[in-house]
Design an enzyme around this catalytic site. Structure first.
Site, PDB file in Angstrom:
ATOM      1  N   LYS A   1     -70.854  12.430 -53.428  1.00 33.46           N
ATOM      2  CA  LYS A   1     -70.787  13.786 -53.984  1.00 33.46           C
ATOM      3  C   LYS A   1     -70.731  14.847 -52.872  1.00 33.46           C
ATOM      4  O   LYS A   1     -70.488  16.016 -53.136  1.00 33.46           O
ATOM      5  CB  LYS A   1     -71.965  14.038 -54.914  1.00 33.46           C
ATOM      6  CG  LYS A   1     -71.935  13.147 -56.185  1.00 33.46           C
ATOM      7  CD  LYS A   1     -73.164  13.382 -57.054  1.00 33.46           C
ATOM      8  CE  LYS A   1     -73.263  12.424 -58.223  1.00 33.46           C
ATOM      9  NZ  LYS A   1     -72.350  12.739 -59.337  1.00 33.46           N
TER      10      LYS A   1
ATOM     11  N   THR B   1     -69.387  16.241 -65.270  1.00 33.48           N
ATOM     12  CA  THR B   1     -69.524  17.062 -66.463  1.00 33.48           C
ATOM     13  C   THR B   1     -70.148  18.405 -66.088  1.00 33.48           C
ATOM     14  O   THR B   1     -69.930  19.399 -66.781  1.00 33.48           O
ATOM     15  CB  THR B   1     -70.403  16.358 -67.530  1.00 33.48           C
ATOM     16  OG1 THR B   1     -71.545  15.802 -66.870  1.00 33.48           O
ATOM     17  CG2 THR B   1     -69.634  15.237 -68.219  1.00 33.48           C
TER      18      THR B   1
ATOM     19  N   HIS C   1     -68.345   4.048 -66.553  1.00 31.02           N
ATOM     20  CA  HIS C   1     -68.692   5.352 -65.973  1.00 31.02           C
ATOM     21  C   HIS C   1     -68.650   5.386 -64.459  1.00 31.02           C
ATOM     22  O   HIS C   1     -69.051   6.388 -63.864  1.00 31.02           O
ATOM     23  CB  HIS C   1     -70.088   5.791 -66.420  1.00 31.02           C
ATOM     24  CG  HIS C   1     -70.200   6.101 -67.866  1.00 31.02           C
ATOM     25  ND1 HIS C   1     -69.934   7.351 -68.382  1.00 31.02           N
ATOM     26  CD2 HIS C   1     -70.524   5.318 -68.911  1.00 31.02           C
ATOM     27  CE1 HIS C   1     -70.111   7.318 -69.690  1.00 31.02           C
ATOM     28  NE2 HIS C   1     -70.469   6.093 -70.039  1.00 31.02           N
TER      29      HIS C   1
ATOM     30  N   LYS D   1     -76.520  18.569 -58.640  1.00 29.74           N
ATOM     31  CA  LYS D   1     -76.194  17.269 -59.214  1.00 29.74           C
ATOM     32  C   LYS D   1     -77.014  16.233 -58.458  1.00 29.74           C
ATOM     33  O   LYS D   1     -77.679  16.578 -57.479  1.00 29.74           O
ATOM     34  CB  LYS D   1     -74.699  16.953 -59.076  1.00 29.74           C
ATOM     35  CG  LYS D   1     -74.157  17.132 -57.639  1.00 29.74           C
ATOM     36  CD  LYS D   1     -72.661  16.865 -57.557  1.00 29.74           C
ATOM     37  CE  LYS D   1     -71.813  18.002 -58.074  1.00 29.74           C
ATOM     38  NZ  LYS D   1     -70.959  17.638 -59.189  1.00 29.74           N
ATOM     39  N   ARG D   2     -76.965  14.953 -58.903  1.00 26.47           N
ATOM     40  CA  ARG D   2     -77.656  13.924 -58.155  1.00 26.47           C
ATOM     41  C   ARG D   2     -77.200  13.938 -56.694  1.00 26.47           C
ATOM     42  O   ARG D   2     -76.053  14.256 -56.388  1.00 26.47           O
ATOM     43  CB  ARG D   2     -77.379  12.547 -58.761  1.00 26.47           C
ATOM     44  CG  ARG D   2     -78.193  12.257 -60.000  1.00 26.47           C
ATOM     45  CD  ARG D   2     -79.669  12.158 -59.692  1.00 26.47           C
ATOM     46  NE  ARG D   2     -79.998  10.931 -59.013  1.00 26.47           N
ATOM     47  CZ  ARG D   2     -80.830  10.007 -59.475  1.00 26.47           C
ATOM     48  NH1 ARG D   2     -81.424  10.179 -60.648  1.00 26.47           N
ATOM     49  NH2 ARG D   2     -81.088   8.915 -58.792  1.00 26.47           N
TER      50      ARG D   2
ATOM     51  N   LYS E   1     -69.475  22.500 -67.247  1.00 23.17           N
ATOM     52  CA  LYS E   1     -70.501  23.484 -67.634  1.00 23.17           C
ATOM     53  C   LYS E   1     -70.315  24.784 -66.856  1.00 23.17           C
ATOM     54  O   LYS E   1     -70.413  25.886 -67.408  1.00 23.17           O
ATOM     55  CB  LYS E   1     -71.906  22.903 -67.397  1.00 23.17           C
ATOM     56  CG  LYS E   1     -72.202  21.710 -68.305  1.00 23.17           C
ATOM     57  CD  LYS E   1     -73.386  20.866 -67.844  1.00 23.17           C
ATOM     58  CE  LYS E   1     -73.338  19.511 -68.559  1.00 23.17           C
ATOM     59  NZ  LYS E   1     -74.266  18.511 -67.990  1.00 23.17           N
TER      60      LYS E   1
HETATM   61  C1  OAK Z   1     -75.034   5.749 -63.812  1.00 18.29           C
HETATM   62  C2  OAK Z   1     -75.437   4.451 -63.684  1.00 18.29           C
HETATM   63  C3  OAK Z   1     -74.509   3.430 -63.654  1.00 18.29           C
HETATM   64  C4  OAK Z   1     -73.161   3.730 -63.801  1.00 18.29           C
HETATM   65  C5  OAK Z   1     -72.747   5.032 -63.927  1.00 18.29           C
HETATM   66  C6  OAK Z   1     -73.683   6.055 -63.926  1.00 18.29           C
HETATM   67  C7  OAK Z   1     -73.286   7.467 -64.075  1.00 18.29           C
HETATM   68  O1  OAK Z   1     -74.122   8.328 -64.301  1.00 18.29           O
HETATM   69  N1  OAK Z   1     -71.992   7.774 -63.991  1.00 18.29           N
HETATM   70  C8  OAK Z   1     -71.532   9.126 -64.223  1.00 18.29           C
HETATM   71  O2  OAK Z   1     -71.152   9.236 -65.590  1.00 18.29           O
HETATM   72  C9  OAK Z   1     -70.745  10.539 -65.939  1.00 18.29           C
HETATM   73  C10 OAK Z   1     -70.470  10.537 -67.418  1.00 18.29           C
HETATM   74  O3  OAK Z   1     -69.335   9.788 -67.693  1.00 18.29           O
HETATM   75  C11 OAK Z   1     -69.546  10.969 -65.119  1.00 18.29           C
HETATM   76  O4  OAK Z   1     -69.232  12.298 -65.442  1.00 18.29           O
HETATM   77  C12 OAK Z   1     -69.853  10.843 -63.627  1.00 18.29           C
HETATM   78  O5  OAK Z   1     -68.696  11.110 -62.879  1.00 18.29           O
HETATM   79  C13 OAK Z   1     -70.361   9.451 -63.324  1.00 18.29           C
HETATM   80  O6  OAK Z   1     -70.763   9.366 -61.972  1.00 18.29           O
END
Ligand code: OAK
Length: 829
Positions: free
Chosen positions: A571, A673, A374, A565-566, A677
């Site tokens: 970002k 995501t 991710h 978002k976070r 939305k």
């Molecule tokens: C959080 C902790 C460790 C590694 C990744 C994440 C995370 O939230 N990644 C996010 O995952 C989403 C779902 O796949 C993506 O849409 C986001 O772009 C990504 O930052």
């Protein structure tokens, strides 16, 4: 005899689904019975929370009946199951989700009405289950709902954190974190499953039984045991077709009370073991894309991975299958590397506990596991110090060494023999102390590894996983993320949903591809008028909330420009607020130049330890208070920071957005995501060619999205070619003016150094290329304003956004996982 251990003959499955509720009176009485007999409350004095609980319990009866029924069918059919291991499930509220999927919303409104309770207030009494930080956790929750909707037998496994993601308050512009106590009043959705509890070991030593290459049986004698306590939340799919479970583990001591110590008056010592054990499931790490780097985090990862695998093997054996058949019966998905230790645990269970030969154990393991990545941010790629692993999980460390030796040997045989290749392929990183690379372990132990958007998957192949990809060219695959339309359209935006059903028919509720039928209606004035009315009502609702929470009056006819978002530098909320400052300056310079009235809406949490992100929150709030009190610009520009962004707040904000900000530095947002939305609800996107924005552009068509900025390839070049932010600042008077105002203390009167870390970063390094993209972004914002003035053109584009979003349903994503990775189908009835 062939009777099961219980001594009872299994017999035919009893049809468990409760009879459908036929009348408001029936349902009213079922809710009232829960209020009185399960909760012991009186109807005349019951609070909103009491009604919520009574209603949830009545609903749970129905969902549980479906879940047992689904379980029986799965077992009887010998159907493969999916296990989704995730350290985060960002679920939000479950009430309306459950009502929607059972089609009981109308009935419930009426029944509560007869009982003298108000549906909207009862709904608001449910706390959010915030067991996740952001995208990864919310994706897991969407996937659980879609798997149930597609009748794919799935069990989600995670941790039942006592304190989920912190509650955010903004005091004098500063983020303050407070614990979120979502379980304080109990959780009516969950069911304790004491018969599923198991004990998880830590530390201790390993007894060598065979030769010492780690490939033969060993006995691990842990120094410490923590009990994993099972709690199930049933998850019902759309139209109640099927129900799955989310099994969350909480931790406690095996012997929670030392009675001798207690009787001797040592009340703290008597429970010390329990306090220590419980800390494992106490808090969610607010580590969104930054490593926690602490022992407790590794304990959490092993604790839930081991409890889940124990449960999976127990079920497999109880159903009478041989372990060699595990890959036919169980697909285990690792949601990022957080549960990657499960690969070593599976090997341990097979080899040490069940006596499986090493190579056969490896075949079974790789056949079951798959891994989703991710993020490619270097600071988020998990590694654990070898010394810590050796101390906490000594047998797992041995297994990892042995797996690594096999893996490097196989690589050598395929020609990857050079020292540098072997070092890059190794599960052990020797460059910063010795650390275990969890991404490599996950990659090597999985039959499929996936990225979450086309761009991200391509970058996985080209960058972080390049050498592993060359070794296993068929392993990496793409599954672009998706969102559940039940929550993010039907529940969050009932007005738009009603309109879509009117125009496209009921089929749109079951088949997202029906949305494409809107394309032919994009110019229809009748549809447009109804869309405008529906968006306006959503904007009024959001304006009321902003008025109540912040005392800021918004004009619902202004352009609502939303960035939620976070908080993370990549970002680029900073890019947005810089542009807001520059816009404010431009309006002040020429107030009568025909500006489009705009409201800039921000929300999001920063990791408590992430100083720069916290400072950006402060900047947004400080800019907001100056701009919002400027009489010159007051009808034209407002800036709002809504505190405590969570799933429930997102459900109110997103349907009210006109413009969706998806402006990450290209190459850094794996997918996004939120972008999906917003577009589904008809907002237009202003965004970079990053993550799933690219695929969204392809589906809504390039004319209906505002793309700007450097591409991922250009970003990579910029970082190498000696570019300096001063080049961009000097070339852009608007940017220079905004940075200067911040540096001069315009937004921090009396403290002009408050934002020095931000100004310095922009002027000196600008790792996220904010200055490089500023002019292009500002120009895209002018295109936004121009299109906004052309009302017909704007709404045509909005319709085409909703029309193009069918492919971003998480049903499509789960369908792809099922076919390409899990090799499983939906259960036929
Ligand atoms: C959080 C902790 C460790 C590694 C990744 C994440 C995370 O939230 N990644 C996010 O995952 C989403 C779902 O796949 C993506 O849409 C986001 O772009 C990504 O930052």
């Amino acid at each position: 005899s062939d009777l099961p251990a219980s001594g009872r003959a299994p017999g035919p499955a009893v049809p468990l689904a409760l009879a459908p509720i036929r009348s408001v009176a029936d349902w009213r009485d079922a809710i009232l019975a829960k209020l009185v007999y399960a909760l012991g409350r009186d109807q005349r004095t019951a609070s909103d929370r009491d009604w919520f609980e009574a209603l949830a319990l009545a609903l749970r009866d129905r969902v549980v009946a479906h879940a047992l029924d689904s379980d029986n069918l799965t077992r009887a059919a010998g159907h493969k199951r999916v296990y989704y291991l995730s350290l985060e499930f960002l679920v939000g509220r479950l009430l309306v989700d459950t009502l929607t999927n059972l089609d009981m919303t109308g009935l419930t409104r009426a029944a509560l009405g007869e009982l003298g309770a108000d549906f909207e207030r009862v709904r608001a009494a449910e706390p959010d289950a915030a067991l996740g930080n952001g995208g990864l956790g919310r994706l897991a929750a969407c996937f659980m709902e879609s798997a149930a909707s597609l009748a794919i037998p799935t069990c989600g496994y995670g941790i039942r954190y006592e304190n989920g993601l912190f509650r955010q308050e903004i005091r004098n512009g500063v983020q303050v974190e407070l614990p979120e106590d979502w379980l304080a009043a109990g959780n009516p959705w969950e069911i304790r499953r004491p018969e599923r509890d198991c004990d998880i070991g830590f530390g201790g030593h390993v007894e060598q039984v065979g030769d010492d290459d780690g490939a033969t049986r060993c006995v691990w004698h842990p120094a410490e045991l923590v009990r994993a306590v099972a709690h199930d939340t049933p998850v019902i799919g759309w139209r109640a077709r099927h129900a799955n479970r989310l099994r969350l583990w909480s931790a406690r001591a095996v012997a929670p009370l030392r009675l001798d110590a207690f009787n001797a008056g040592d009340y703290l010592g008597a429970v010390a073991d329990d306090v220590r054990a419980r800390s494992v499931s106490r808090v969610l790490y607010p580590s969104d894309t930054t490593p926690a780097g602490q022992e407790l985090r590794l304990r959490q990862e092993y604790f839930f991975s081991a409890a889940s695998l124990h449960d999976i093997l127990r079920r497999h054996l109880a159903e009478g299958y041989d372990l060699s058949r595990l890959p036919d019966m169980a697909a285990i998905q690792l949601n990022d590397t957080h549960p990657a230790i499960a690969i070593a645990e599976m090997m341990r269970l097979l080899v040490d506990r069940h006596g499986t030969a090493w190579n056969e154990a490896w075949r079974i393991t790789c056949g079951c596991f798959s891994y989703t990545n991710h993020t490619l941010l270097p600071e988020a790629l998990e590694t654990w110090p070898v010394a810590l692993m050796e101390r906490l999980l000594p047998r797992h460390m041995q297994i990892i060494y042995r797996l690594n030796a096999d893996h490097l040997e196989a690589a050598r045989a395929k020609g990857a023999a050079s020292d540098s290749l072997q070092a890059s392929l190794s599960m052990i990183d020797e460059t910063q102390g010795r650390r275990v690379r969890m991404g490599t372990l996950a990659f090597v132990g999985s039959h499929r590894v996936n990225g979450v958007s086309a761009l991200h998957t391509g970058l996985m192949r080209e960058t972080v996983f390049h050498d592993l990809h060359v070794l296993h060219p068929d392993r990496i695959t793409n599954v672009t993320n998706g969102i559940t339309f039940r929550r993010w359209l039907f529940e969050a935006n009932p007005r738009l949903t009603g309109l879509l059903v009117d125009v496209l028919g009921d089929a749109v509720l079951d088949d997202p591809s029906v949305l494409a039928g809107l394309r032919g209606l994009a110019g229809d004035p009748g549809l447009r008028a109804r869309l405008i009315a529906c968006r306006r009502a959503n904007k009024v609702a959001l304006s009321n909330l902003v008025g109540e929470q912040l005392g800021i009056g918004l004009d619902p006819d202004a352009l609502f420009d939303v960035h939620v978002k976070r908080l993370h530098e990549y970002k680029r909320q900073l890019l947005n607020i810089l542009e807001a400052v520059s816009l404010w300056q431009a309006i002040r310079a020429r107030p009568a130049a025909g500006w489009v009235p705009r409201v800039k809406i921000f929300a999001g949490k920063a990791a408590a330890s992430y100083a720069q992100a916290r400072l950006i929150i402060r900047l947004i709030n400080d800019v907001a208070s100056v701009i919002n009190s400027d009489p010159v610009t007051s009808d034209l520009l407002k800036v709002v920071f809504l505190p405590n962004f969570n799933v429930s707040l997102a459900e109110i904000i997103i349907p009210a957005a006109d413009l969706s900000e998806q402006i990450s530095t290209a190459g850094m947002e794996a997918s996004g995501t939120g972008n999906m939305k917003f577009a589904l609800n008809g907002a237009l996107t202003i965004g970079t060619l990053d993550g799933a924005n690219i695929e969204i552009r392809d589906h809504v068509r390039a004319d209906n999205i505002f793309i700007f900025g450097l591409t991922a390839a250009e970003v990579a070049v910029r970082r190498l070619d000696g570019w300096h932010p001063e080049f961009s600042i000097v070339a852009s008077p608007a940017l220079a003016g905004a940075i200067e105002a911040i540096g001069r203390g315009t937004f921090s009167p009396g403290e002009d150094t408050r934002f020095a870390p931000i100004v310095d970063e922009l002027r000196r390094t600008d790792r996220f290329l904010v200055t490089a993209d500023f002019d292009s972004y500002a120009e895209a914002q002018r295109r936004v304003a121009a299109l906004w003035r052309d009302r017909d053109a704007w709404w045509r584009a909005a319709v085409l956004n909703t029309a193009g979003m069918g492919p971003f349903s998480s049903d499509r994503a789960i369908g792809e996982y099922a076919e390409k990775i899990w090799h499983v189908t939906g259960l036929e009835r």
